[in-house]
Design an enzyme around this catalytic site. Structure first.
Site, PDB file in Angstrom:
ATOM      1  N   ASP A  79      37.197  33.249  42.573  1.00 20.73           N
ATOM      2  CA  ASP A  79      36.854  34.613  42.916  1.00 20.73           C
ATOM      3  C   ASP A  79      37.219  35.670  41.806  1.00 20.73           C
ATOM      4  O   ASP A  79      38.428  35.741  41.710  1.00 20.73           O
ATOM      5  CB  ASP A  79      37.294  35.154  44.179  1.00 20.73           C
ATOM      6  CG  ASP A  79      36.718  36.356  44.651  1.00 20.73           C
ATOM      7  OD1 ASP A  79      36.248  37.292  43.685  1.00 20.73           O
ATOM      8  OD2 ASP A  79      36.909  36.838  45.881  1.00 20.73           O
ATOM      9  N   HIS A  80      36.390  36.095  40.976  1.00 19.45           N
ATOM     10  CA  HIS A  80      36.747  36.882  39.660  1.00 19.45           C
ATOM     11  C   HIS A  80      37.362  38.080  39.941  1.00 19.45           C
ATOM     12  O   HIS A  80      37.665  39.127  39.140  1.00 19.45           O
ATOM     13  CB  HIS A  80      35.769  36.802  38.571  1.00 19.45           C
ATOM     14  CG  HIS A  80      36.161  37.037  37.231  1.00 19.45           C
ATOM     15  ND1 HIS A  80      37.347  37.606  36.964  1.00 19.45           N
ATOM     16  CD2 HIS A  80      35.825  36.382  36.180  1.00 19.45           C
ATOM     17  CE1 HIS A  80      37.388  37.573  35.553  1.00 19.45           C
ATOM     18  NE2 HIS A  80      36.627  36.735  35.099  1.00 19.45           N
ATOM     19  N   ARG A  81      37.107  38.654  41.204  1.00 18.23           N
ATOM     20  CA  ARG A  81      37.463  39.967  41.644  1.00 18.23           C
ATOM     21  C   ARG A  81      39.166  39.928  41.910  1.00 18.23           C
ATOM     22  O   ARG A  81      39.855  41.025  41.831  1.00 18.23           O
ATOM     23  CB  ARG A  81      36.869  40.464  42.901  1.00 18.23           C
ATOM     24  CG  ARG A  81      35.446  40.443  43.005  1.00 18.23           C
ATOM     25  CD  ARG A  81      34.769  40.560  44.493  1.00 18.23           C
ATOM     26  NE  ARG A  81      35.029  39.464  45.259  1.00 18.23           N
ATOM     27  CZ  ARG A  81      34.812  39.591  46.486  1.00 18.23           C
ATOM     28  NH1 ARG A  81      34.175  40.512  47.107  1.00 18.23           N
ATOM     29  NH2 ARG A  81      35.065  38.464  47.502  1.00 18.23           N
ATOM     30  N   VAL A  82      39.601  38.678  42.173  1.00 17.80           N
ATOM     31  CA  VAL A  82      41.017  38.262  42.463  1.00 17.80           C
ATOM     32  C   VAL A  82      41.740  37.696  41.366  1.00 17.80           C
ATOM     33  O   VAL A  82      42.895  38.090  40.936  1.00 17.80           O
ATOM     34  CB  VAL A  82      41.090  37.749  43.898  1.00 17.80           C
ATOM     35  CG1 VAL A  82      42.871  37.818  44.098  1.00 17.80           C
ATOM     36  CG2 VAL A  82      40.678  38.571  44.818  1.00 17.80           C
ATOM     37  N   PRO A  91      31.297  37.341  42.696  1.00 26.23           N
ATOM     38  CA  PRO A  91      31.417  36.768  41.455  1.00 26.23           C
ATOM     39  C   PRO A  91      32.320  35.766  41.075  1.00 26.23           C
ATOM     40  O   PRO A  91      33.682  35.941  41.234  1.00 26.23           O
ATOM     41  CB  PRO A  91      31.807  38.136  40.674  1.00 26.23           C
ATOM     42  CG  PRO A  91      32.723  39.036  41.731  1.00 26.23           C
ATOM     43  CD  PRO A  91      31.945  38.627  43.084  1.00 26.23           C
TER      44      PRO A  91
END
Length: 470
Positions: free
Chosen positions: A442-445, A272
């Site tokens: 990276d939108h997870r991080v 994502p």
């Protein structure tokens, strides 16, 4: 550490190599005692992402004697062409995969005999086995250059990356080198052979500058230039020859490198991502570049240095998530820079860019680009990036979005610096040079506030670049 090709002993059933059959009290049946040693050589895994390899060229021919350390074959991995060396003394008894053919990792590509007497048995083994033969990939037309352990015993091991193209010459599929005279091999990279054919350069007599005296593209180009200056082929003739190599409407399979890029891009779809853009004034940066350009400093090195200094203050943007369950604060700031090369795309890495002065960084970058164009990069020189730059500004592109490489937290797309009318702090209208940068993360991080803070720091460094030359 060099990756080793796996080998196994292949039992020899040739009558000439059998010992007398015997019977014993413990073994009443006839026993076949094998005393020959034939090693089956397998396609090695030259990188962590490699799933198949392509035989670019066989440096040695069937029947030739090998000594440990001799270069035997050139294998195209997903990012570079690797020389593969013999790990044992012996004879290259049988070539099972010819030049231009691709096989999966672990597939047999040749047989290595311990003695000359066993060559015939190995050739018989080759004849009886056809499982390793695959359909050769059609040779793609060359694209113009762009600026920018395994401990299992084996028969051959990968060595230094050599100057090769993934484009094979017309004599693909033959174990006999097409450039030969009286049986004497003239070793040249496939791209060099293709250029020689296009430019009308005779490879016989050329002195190669590549590994082990191999003729590479640069040698052919220099010979062609010398020929042209002496009244040889004109530039127009060369252009028409190159253009004729492009057959419109034809279907061209991916090269090994293009296949690797395709896999990486598909993998990136599972991450994502989001994008944040920022406009940076470059007047001071342009003035600095003009001042130190004569000392060999490149704009790529300047941008990499500025980015690295900004990442020091924002380590979350330099982090990465690989398992979907955790992320790593990378201990080094390694700036990967996308470079288009013949047949694909690669990202040479400026390691520890925050700790190296701008002049050394520029020299290192030039070295990496030269090696990338010659397909000589070692794996650690292209797969250790923690943050990626993609710069299309030199082509006049003002803005674009980049795709996040798997295993990294962010990539920054850099557009061209252009004169722009802007409002000044005192309320007047002025002309300033500005560039647009867009970061994909990276939108997870990484979150929006993280990127915003990083870009503010980067803008301050670029707009007041005094720290870049320290």
């Amino acid at each position: 550490m060099s990756q080793l090709l796996h080998t196994t002993f292949v039992p020899t059933t040739s009558p000439s190599l059998r010992r007398p059959l015997t019977r014993t009290a413990h073994n009443p049946t006839w026993a076949l005692q094998i005393h020959s040693k034939i090693r089956e050589i397998f396609m090695p895994a030259l990188s962590s992402t490699m799933t198949e390899g392509k035989i670019v060229s066989w440096i040695k021919s069937e029947g030739e004697k090998l000594s440990k350390g001799d270069s035997v074959v050139v294998v195209e991995s997903d990012k570079a062409d690797m020389d593969v060396e013999s790990f044992y003394d012996g004879y290259l008894a049988a070539i099972m995969v010819e030049e231009g053919h691709s096989v999966p990792i672990g597939s047999p590509i040749a047989l290595l005999a311990e003695s000359e007497d066993e060559i015939a048995a190995a050739l018989a083994q080759k004849t009886s086995s056809s499982s390793a033969i695959t359909t050769p990939n059609p040779a793609p037309a060359p694209a113009p250059d762009s600026i920018t352990s395994d401990d299992t015993p084996s028969a051959i091991t990968s060595a230094n990356v050599s100057s090769r193209s993934s484009v094979a010459n017309g004599a693909m599929g033959s174990s006999v080198h097409p450039a030969s005279e009286g049986g004497k091999r003239v070793v040249a990279s496939p791209y060099a052979k293709k250029l020689a054919k296009e430019y009308g350069v005779d490879l016989i007599g050329l002195v190669g500058s590549g590994p082990n005296g191999r003729i590479v593209a640069k040698d052919v180009e220099e010979a062609a230039a010398a020929k042209a200056s002496a009244g040889g082929a004109s530039e127009a003739a060369k252009s028409s020859t190159v253009g004729a190599a492009l057959e419109l409407g034809s279907v061209v399979p991916f090269t090994t490198m293009q296949s690797a890029v395709s896999r990486n891009m598909l993998e990136s779809l599972a991450v994502p991502t989001f994008r944040v853009g920022y406009t940076i004034t470059t007047d001071a940066l342009d003035a600095l570049y003009k001042k130190i350009k004569s000392k060999g400093v490149t704009m790529t090195a300047i941008l990499a240095k500025a980015t690295a200094l900004a990442l020091v203050k924002h380590p979350i943007v330099n982090s990465s998530c690989r398992d979907g369950k955790s992320f790593t604060y990378n201990s080094s700031i390694n700036i990967a820079v996308a470079v288009a090369i013949d047949g694909g795309l690669i990202t040479p890495v400026l390691q520890d860019a925050d700790k190296i002065d701008i002049y050394s960084l520029s020299r290192k970058w030039k070295e990496l680009v030269d090696k990338a164009r010659a397909k000589q990069l070692q794996p650690h020189e292209y797969n250790t990036g923690t943050f990626t730059l993609s710069n299309l500004g030199m082509f006049g592109v003002d803005r674009f979005d980049a795709i996040l490489p798997p295993g990294t937290g962010a990539i920054m797309a850099v557009g061209a610096s252009q004169p722009t009318l802007v409002g000044t702090k005192d309320g007047r209208i002025g002309l300033k040079n500005q560039m647009q940068v867009n970061v994909t993360a990276d939108h997870r991080v990484v979150y929006g506030a993280d990127l915003a803070a990083f870009l503010q720091t980067l803008a301050k460094i670029i707009e007041d670049p005094k720290d870049l030359t320290l």
